[in-house]
Enzyme design. Structure first.
Site, PDB file in Angstrom:
ATOM      1  N   LYS A 111      80.386 -22.439  76.165  1.00 29.03           N
ATOM      2  CA  LYS A 111      81.625 -22.292  76.828  1.00 29.03           C
ATOM      3  C   LYS A 111      81.504 -21.150  77.977  1.00 29.03           C
ATOM      4  O   LYS A 111      80.503 -20.437  77.938  1.00 29.03           O
ATOM      5  CB  LYS A 111      82.611 -21.521  76.017  1.00 29.03           C
ATOM      6  CG  LYS A 111      83.917 -21.070  76.579  1.00 29.03           C
ATOM      7  CD  LYS A 111      85.078 -21.084  75.531  1.00 29.03           C
ATOM      8  CE  LYS A 111      85.024 -19.453  74.953  1.00 29.03           C
ATOM      9  NZ  LYS A 111      85.270 -18.452  76.153  1.00 29.03           N
ATOM     10  N   GLU A 113      83.491 -19.052  81.055  1.00 31.09           N
ATOM     11  CA  GLU A 113      84.717 -18.556  81.586  1.00 31.09           C
ATOM     12  C   GLU A 113      84.758 -18.876  83.241  1.00 31.09           C
ATOM     13  O   GLU A 113      83.773 -18.938  83.686  1.00 31.09           O
ATOM     14  CB  GLU A 113      84.758 -17.139  81.364  1.00 31.09           C
ATOM     15  CG  GLU A 113      85.248 -16.598  79.982  1.00 31.09           C
ATOM     16  CD  GLU A 113      85.284 -15.324  79.798  1.00 31.09           C
ATOM     17  OE1 GLU A 113      85.608 -14.374  80.824  1.00 31.09           O
ATOM     18  OE2 GLU A 113      85.407 -14.790  78.639  1.00 31.09           O
ATOM     19  N   GLU A 180      93.870 -19.401  78.279  1.00 29.65           N
ATOM     20  CA  GLU A 180      94.135 -18.030  77.649  1.00 29.65           C
ATOM     21  C   GLU A 180      95.160 -17.465  78.286  1.00 29.65           C
ATOM     22  O   GLU A 180      95.177 -17.053  79.310  1.00 29.65           O
ATOM     23  CB  GLU A 180      92.791 -17.289  77.700  1.00 29.65           C
ATOM     24  CG  GLU A 180      93.133 -15.921  76.853  1.00 29.65           C
ATOM     25  CD  GLU A 180      91.804 -15.206  76.374  1.00 29.65           C
ATOM     26  OE1 GLU A 180      90.833 -15.675  76.481  1.00 29.65           O
ATOM     27  OE2 GLU A 180      91.992 -14.151  75.892  1.00 29.65           O
TER      28      GLU A 180
END
Ligand code: KIV
Length: 280
Positions: A111, A113, A180
């Site tokens: 993953k 960001e 998020e």
């Protein structure tokens, strides 16, 4: 669980359940409980290693914990979170670090960001044959320099930037994207526009799946709890209570008792005394 099966979930409408794990016992419990994706998140830094933020987490720390989680998982997709330090000077460094998650820790995917220009990095990692999950909205690794940990995309302009980032990551080849702390309507719009699954955290019910930090969910990390977390247990309270009872029992001479003690037959003990000599 495979990337293809997860993408099929988007088409069938069956929601995706994802949680974090940083070690063997929790990963095993989550896998047995039927989680679809287990993330070794760099939230590790705060909830397990006791750092103030996720920024100091190293690749070695991530790999150490990812390897432990891997040993507990037989079914769920295991995703390793690329820590801030893995976005080094070059795309090649990031591709190498992503490869370490797969080769050295047995992860199925990584993953990343969002950071300005990181589509190129995501695309290069995908090009190396490694599935990539993107992460937009509130990105904790860089949040401190971007006005703190509050909600993102509250006005139309900033929301449009997040939509554009999500689309850019889909074009870069990401197989799914974490959204998020963005408003539910923005998450719904992104979910509608993308062909890949969206996994929400603090972003409302319209995403294709949900993720939270397991230590928040079970009440094991009690320094603070994000507003969007539903607490399903009070594990910190249970551990504190068990430890206090144990301490009281040891200090009061009540532990170990007869049931917790293994003894020796009187005959063997007599032989031992003889072996040790008179007066021993
Ligand atoms: O580090 C982490 O645990 C995460 C999830 C909360 C999405 O990035």
């Amino acid at each position: 669980m495979t990337v293809d099966e997860l993408q099929g979930r988007k088409r069938s409408g069956q929601k995706i359940a994802m949680l974090t794990a940083y070690d063997y016992p929790i990963a095993k419990l989550l896998d047995e409980a039927g989680l679809d994706i287990i993330l070794v998140g760099d939230s590790l830094g705060m909830v397990v290693l006791g750092y103030e933020t996720t920024a100091p987490v190293t690749m070695e720390e991530m790999l150490h914990h990812a390897r432990a989680a891997r040993r507990g998982i037989t079914r769920a997709l295991l995703v390793g979170d690329m820590p801030l330090c893995s976005f080094r000077s070059s795309v090649a460094d990031s591709v190498r670090d992503a490869g370490r998650f797969i080769r050295e820790a047995g992860c199925d995917a990584v993953k990343l960001e969002w950071k300005e220009g990181m589509e190129e990095t995501a695309n290069a990692i995908v090009g190396a044959g490694i599935p990539v999950m993107g992460h937009v909205g509130l990105t904790p690794q860089t949040a401190a320099g971007e006005g703190g940990f509050g909600m993102r995309g509250k006005d139309a302009e900033s929301a449009a930037r997040i939509v554009a980032q999500a689309i850019a990551l889909e074009h870069a080849g990401c197989f799914a994207i974490v959204l998020e702390c963005i408003p539910d309507l923005v998450a719904q719009e992104i979910t509608r526009r993308l062909a890949i699954p969206t996994i929400g955290i603090g972003s409302g019910p319209h995403c294709d799946g949900q993720v939270v930090v397991t230590y928040d969910l079970v009440g094991l990390f009690d320094r603070f709890t994000p507003r969007f977390v539903r607490r399903y247990a009070d594990v910190a309270g249970a551990i504190r209570q068990a430890a206090a009872e144990y301490a009281e029992d040891v200090q009061g001479g009540r532990f170990p008792g007869k049931d917790e003690t293994r003894t020796m037959s009187p005959g063997e003990f007599a032989r031992l005394k003889k072996e040790l000599g008179a007066g021993a």
